[in-house]
Enzyme design. Structure first.
Site, PDB file in Angstrom:
ATOM      1  N   SER A   9      -4.092  -1.505   3.440  1.00 33.43           N
ATOM      2  CA  SER A   9      -4.044  -1.429   1.984  1.00 33.43           C
ATOM      3  C   SER A   9      -4.885  -2.541   1.344  1.00 33.43           C
ATOM      4  O   SER A   9      -6.096  -2.576   1.523  1.00 33.43           O
ATOM      5  CB  SER A   9      -2.568  -1.452   1.543  1.00 33.43           C
ATOM      6  OG  SER A   9      -2.438  -1.142   0.184  1.00 33.43           O
ATOM      7  N   HIS A  53       0.935   6.599   1.922  1.00 35.23           N
ATOM      8  CA  HIS A  53       0.332   5.261   1.971  1.00 35.23           C
ATOM      9  C   HIS A  53       1.041   4.493   3.078  1.00 35.23           C
ATOM     10  O   HIS A  53       1.976   3.736   2.827  1.00 35.23           O
ATOM     11  CB  HIS A  53       0.525   4.580   0.610  1.00 35.23           C
ATOM     12  CG  HIS A  53      -0.383   3.401   0.411  1.00 35.23           C
ATOM     13  ND1 HIS A  53      -1.724   3.539   0.127  1.00 35.23           N
ATOM     14  CD2 HIS A  53      -0.136   2.063   0.450  1.00 35.23           C
ATOM     15  CE1 HIS A  53      -2.263   2.332  -0.012  1.00 35.23           C
ATOM     16  NE2 HIS A  53      -1.322   1.424   0.186  1.00 35.23           N
ATOM     17  N   ASP A 112      -1.330  10.399  -0.716  1.00 34.33           N
ATOM     18  CA  ASP A 112      -1.143   8.965  -0.904  1.00 34.33           C
ATOM     19  C   ASP A 112      -1.064   8.703  -2.408  1.00 34.33           C
ATOM     20  O   ASP A 112      -2.020   8.977  -3.131  1.00 34.33           O
ATOM     21  CB  ASP A 112      -2.341   8.217  -0.287  1.00 34.33           C
ATOM     22  CG  ASP A 112      -2.192   6.702  -0.375  1.00 34.33           C
ATOM     23  OD1 ASP A 112      -1.485   6.216  -1.277  1.00 34.33           O
ATOM     24  OD2 ASP A 112      -2.809   6.014   0.461  1.00 34.33           O
TER      25      ASP A 112
END
Length: 197
Positions: free
Chosen positions: A101, A181, A151
């Site tokens: 991320s 995610h 996501d």
């Protein structure tokens, strides 16, 4: 910068571990051990705080990067890695980014910088909604990207944009798709296979 350095084998490649928002330098250590236990590890804590959560750069909102800060922090982190390579005795060309991320996003910034020569990255759940106005040649770079379907933070078009950022510059890109995610075991195993190919 707060970090952990573990030397597992002299002269082996070095995983530079970059956590997600709210994480610490401890988060990805088990992943590194699973990917390749003999590789050395430099795990760095993001030094930007967003409501008490560690990050690598500022943002104005979800998916809205503070581009000026992103570029400043990308240079700062690159300089730190170069400094660490001198302190711990490794070659910057042996660095393999492993990011999740927010960590993946700062790794993309460092790989796309014109003054760097990073060649390998394993990036989970990346997002890079930034205009890149130069065509750096990445034909020596290899990138493994784990993208999320459905996501909530990185729409599929944005994931495809990240793939294109690397492919259009000549990088060797391998992709896998997961749900949401996340960094599931299946994606980690595919990354391990990719690394050992």
């Amino acid at each position: 910068m707060k970090h952990i350095y573990n030397e597992n084998k002299k002269g082996a490649p070095v995983f530079v571990l970059l956590h997600g928002t709210g994480g610490t330098e401890h988060d990805l250590l088990p992943l590194a051990g699973m990917l390749e236990p003999e590789y050395n590890v430099l795990s760095v804590r993001g030094n930007v705080s967003e409501n008490g959560m560690n990050r690598y750069f500022k943002r104005h909102g979800e998916g809205q990067y503070d581009v000026e800060d992103l570029n400043f922090r990308g240079k700062e982190l690159h300089d730190f890695i170069v400094e660490a390579s001198e302190d711990y005795g490794f070659d910057v060309r042996d660095v393999i980014f492993v990011g999740f991320s927010n960590g993946s996003n700062i790794a993309i910034n460092m790989m796309l910088r014109e003054d760097t020569d990073y060649r390998k990255a394993i990036l989970f759940a990346p997002l890079y909604p930034v205009t890149v106005d130069h065509e750096k040649d990445l034909n020596r770079a290899e990138v493994f990207l784990s993208m999320g379907r459905n996501d909530p933070m990185a729409p599929e078009e944005e994931s495809k944009r990240v793939i294109e950022l690397f492919k259009s510059r000549g990088a060797d890109v391998t992709t896998t798709w997961v749900n949401g995610h996340s960094l599931p075991q299946e994606a980690a195993m595919k990354a391990k296979e990719w690394l050992g190919r």
